[in-house]
Write a protein that holds these residues in place. Structure first.
Motif, PDB file in Angstrom:
ATOM      1  N   ILE A 150      36.355  38.985  43.485  1.00  0.00           N
ATOM      2  CA  ILE A 150      36.700  37.723  42.844  1.00  0.00           C
ATOM      3  C   ILE A 150      37.970  37.879  42.009  1.00  0.00           C
ATOM      4  O   ILE A 150      38.819  36.979  41.952  1.00  0.00           O
ATOM      5  CB  ILE A 150      35.510  37.211  41.981  1.00  0.00           C
ATOM      6  CG1 ILE A 150      35.769  35.755  41.573  1.00  0.00           C
ATOM      7  CG2 ILE A 150      35.270  38.109  40.778  1.00  0.00           C
ATOM      8  CD1 ILE A 150      34.549  35.114  40.926  1.00  0.00           C
ATOM      9  N   HIS A 151      38.120  39.045  41.379  1.00  0.00           N
ATOM     10  CA  HIS A 151      39.313  39.295  40.576  1.00  0.00           C
ATOM     11  C   HIS A 151      40.522  39.527  41.481  1.00  0.00           C
ATOM     12  O   HIS A 151      41.633  39.059  41.187  1.00  0.00           O
ATOM     13  CB  HIS A 151      39.099  40.512  39.672  1.00  0.00           C
ATOM     14  CG  HIS A 151      37.908  40.389  38.781  1.00  0.00           C
ATOM     15  ND1 HIS A 151      36.871  41.297  38.787  1.00  0.00           N
ATOM     16  CD2 HIS A 151      37.570  39.439  37.877  1.00  0.00           C
ATOM     17  CE1 HIS A 151      35.954  40.930  37.911  1.00  0.00           C
ATOM     18  NE2 HIS A 151      36.351  39.797  37.348  1.00  0.00           N
ATOM     19  N   GLY A 152      40.308  40.266  42.561  1.00  0.00           N
ATOM     20  CA  GLY A 152      41.396  40.494  43.506  1.00  0.00           C
ATOM     21  C   GLY A 152      41.899  39.202  44.102  1.00  0.00           C
ATOM     22  O   GLY A 152      43.110  39.004  44.266  1.00  0.00           O
ATOM     23  N   PHE A 153      40.985  38.292  44.426  1.00  0.00           N
ATOM     24  CA  PHE A 153      41.373  36.993  44.978  1.00  0.00           C
ATOM     25  C   PHE A 153      42.242  36.230  43.987  1.00  0.00           C
ATOM     26  O   PHE A 153      43.279  35.658  44.360  1.00  0.00           O
ATOM     27  CB  PHE A 153      40.117  36.176  45.304  1.00  0.00           C
ATOM     28  CG  PHE A 153      40.402  34.755  45.707  1.00  0.00           C
ATOM     29  CD1 PHE A 153      40.760  34.441  47.011  1.00  0.00           C
ATOM     30  CD2 PHE A 153      40.316  33.716  44.776  1.00  0.00           C
ATOM     31  CE1 PHE A 153      41.038  33.129  47.384  1.00  0.00           C
ATOM     32  CE2 PHE A 153      40.587  32.403  45.142  1.00  0.00           C
ATOM     33  CZ  PHE A 153      40.949  32.110  46.453  1.00  0.00           C
ATOM     34  N   ALA A 154      41.852  36.210  42.718  1.00  0.00           N
ATOM     35  CA  ALA A 154      42.620  35.477  41.705  1.00  0.00           C
ATOM     36  C   ALA A 154      44.013  36.072  41.527  1.00  0.00           C
ATOM     37  O   ALA A 154      45.009  35.345  41.449  1.00  0.00           O
ATOM     38  CB  ALA A 154      41.868  35.483  40.376  1.00  0.00           C
ATOM     39  N   ALA A 155      44.097  37.406  41.471  1.00  0.00           N
ATOM     40  CA  ALA A 155      45.394  38.067  41.266  1.00  0.00           C
ATOM     41  C   ALA A 155      46.326  37.826  42.447  1.00  0.00           C
ATOM     42  O   ALA A 155      47.513  37.507  42.281  1.00  0.00           O
ATOM     43  CB  ALA A 155      45.189  39.568  41.052  1.00  0.00           C
ATOM     44  N   GLU A 156      45.802  37.961  43.665  1.00  0.00           N
ATOM     45  CA  GLU A 156      46.630  37.780  44.856  1.00  0.00           C
ATOM     46  C   GLU A 156      47.064  36.324  45.028  1.00  0.00           C
ATOM     47  O   GLU A 156      48.209  36.052  45.397  1.00  0.00           O
ATOM     48  CB  GLU A 156      45.869  38.252  46.093  1.00  0.00           C
ATOM     49  CG  GLU A 156      45.687  39.763  46.137  1.00  0.00           C
ATOM     50  CD  GLU A 156      44.572  40.181  47.074  1.00  0.00           C
ATOM     51  OE1 GLU A 156      44.444  41.391  47.316  1.00  0.00           O
ATOM     52  OE2 GLU A 156      43.808  39.303  47.555  1.00  0.00           O
ATOM     53  N   THR A 180      44.896  45.514  45.821  1.00  0.00           N
ATOM     54  CA  THR A 180      43.656  44.913  45.322  1.00  0.00           C
ATOM     55  C   THR A 180      42.602  44.801  46.415  1.00  0.00           C
ATOM     56  O   THR A 180      41.422  45.031  46.175  1.00  0.00           O
ATOM     57  CB  THR A 180      43.933  43.517  44.735  1.00  0.00           C
ATOM     58  OG1 THR A 180      44.697  42.759  45.676  1.00  0.00           O
ATOM     59  CG2 THR A 180      44.719  43.624  43.449  1.00  0.00           C
ATOM     60  N   VAL A 181      43.019  44.474  47.647  1.00  0.00           N
ATOM     61  CA  VAL A 181      42.044  44.330  48.723  1.00  0.00           C
ATOM     62  C   VAL A 181      41.478  45.687  49.133  1.00  0.00           C
ATOM     63  O   VAL A 181      40.335  45.793  49.600  1.00  0.00           O
ATOM     64  CB  VAL A 181      42.672  43.586  49.929  1.00  0.00           C
ATOM     65  CG1 VAL A 181      43.521  44.494  50.789  1.00  0.00           C
ATOM     66  CG2 VAL A 181      41.611  42.922  50.772  1.00  0.00           C
ATOM     67  N   VAL A 182      42.250  46.761  48.921  1.00  0.00           N
ATOM     68  CA  VAL A 182      41.750  48.110  49.190  1.00  0.00           C
ATOM     69  C   VAL A 182      40.835  48.575  48.062  1.00  0.00           C
ATOM     70  O   VAL A 182      39.752  49.122  48.288  1.00  0.00           O
ATOM     71  CB  VAL A 182      42.921  49.104  49.372  1.00  0.00           C
ATOM     72  CG1 VAL A 182      42.411  50.544  49.461  1.00  0.00           C
ATOM     73  CG2 VAL A 182      43.707  48.765  50.632  1.00  0.00           C
TER      74      VAL A 182
END
Length: 335
Positions: free
Chosen positions: A256-262, A34-36
């Motif tokens: 913002i979505h990556g932060f929530a998923a991680e 997700t961060v990539v």
């Protein structure tokens, strides 16, 4: 450390570290896809970060290792050939799914392989059924929990930032995602490296090289360091096919979505590692990504890709169990 030991024990330690290394590059995507995909970090920098944090996380706790070493089956029935067959099964399945870019579960593969080899060796009565049911329940429930935590988290976050300019939100969560990705990588090491530690500890118990105290297994320091190193190095070698599947093919993400998923995934993984439950990091982050996507728009999730991942989830345990049983028959004449 390993002076005067049987060659089979050396083989088991080597295979366990190989499994750990493969687990690292197979599951690299769990921590960094997700961060990539959101462009917060380059793949190179993300992999380096994940490798270091996987190493650190692997040194934290031994609850999962204890479950693998003592919780799956009676130690008296776990002969060296059983352990080797289980490891070969998990390694082969991991390599097959990695080759095709399918995010499958190293946890499922190892538990399935160990259970399959034990049953082939001594029958179902040798398994700790209650513990296996608990582990199996969490393997199924954990991605669902990740799905709903991520969905709830993204809804709350979007409500909090509803009056904030989009570019400011994006900038803030590009920074925050570094924290969430780091937490995901750390908890991945905590959960997954302990599985190899548990296998090595199980082998040491089998050969009388490690004595347990009640239900607790005191994993030797050299085992912790070796498994942490193998996991870290494996992570740093990358797993590009699965990164592409996890980071872009399920749903298109923003920071913002990556932060929530991680963050959701890290919460689930930390909790289960603390309880000594070996869950699948792959399944948890996959479920969290789907939860974030479903909160935006159900049609935003590429459910065909998600369906392929679920099929791999369902097939991993029975296939790895059958592979392990087959390997055991092949190996029996040599042990």
């Amino acid at each position: 450390m390993l002076e005067g030991i049987a060659p089979a024990l050396v083989l088991i330690v080597g295979l366990a570290l190989a499994f750990d290394y493969i687990n690292g590059f197979h599951d690299t995507a769990n921590a960094i896809a997700t961060v990539v995909s959101t462009g917060v970090l380059s793949a190179r920098n993300a992999i380096l970060m994940a490798g270091v944090l996987n190493f650190g996380g692997a040194l934290l706790g031994t609850q999962v290792a204890t479950t693998i070493a003592k919780g799956i089956a009676d130690s008296q029935f776990v002969v060296p050939a059983v352990i080797v067959a289980a490891l070969l099964s998990a390694i082969v399945w991991n390599l097959i799914t990695w080759y095709f870019g399918i995010p499958s579960s190293s946890s499922h593969a190892l538990v399935g392989g160990l259970a399959g080899a034990v049953v082939a060796q001594a029958g179902r009565g040798a398994l700790h059924t209650a513990k296996l049911e608990e582990v199996g329940t969490f393997l199924i429930v954990s991605p669902v929990v990740g799905f709903f935590i991520a969905m709830l988290l993204i809804i709350v976050i979007l409500w909090i930032v509803r009056h904030t300019a989009g570019h400011r939100v994006n900038l803030a969560f590009r920074k925050l995602q570094l924290v969430s990705a780091g937490a995901m990588a750390f908890t991945h090491g905590t959960n997954d490296a302990q599985k190899a530690m548990g296998i090595i500890a199980l082998a040491l118990i089998t050969y009388g090289k490690l004595h347990t105290h009640g239900v607790k297994v005191d994993v030797p320091v050299w085992v912790k360091l070796a498994c942490a190193t193998a996991m870290g190095l494996g992570t740093m070698s990358g797993g590009w096919k699965i990164i592409r599947t996890m980071g872009a093919k399920i749903v298109k993400l923003r920071p913002i979505h990556g932060f929530a998923a991680e963050t959701a995934s890290a919460i689930v993984l930390f909790a289960t590692a603390h309880m000594g439950i070996p869950v699948s990091t792959t399944h948890v982050i996959s479920g969290a990504i789907m939860g974030v996507g479903a909160s935006m728009n159900v049609s935003a999730v590429r459910w065909g890709v998600a369906g392929n991942i679920v099929v791999a989830w369902v097939l991993t345990i029975p296939i790895s169990a059958l592979l392990a049983a087959g390997f055991l028959k092949l190996l029996a004449p040599f042990f």
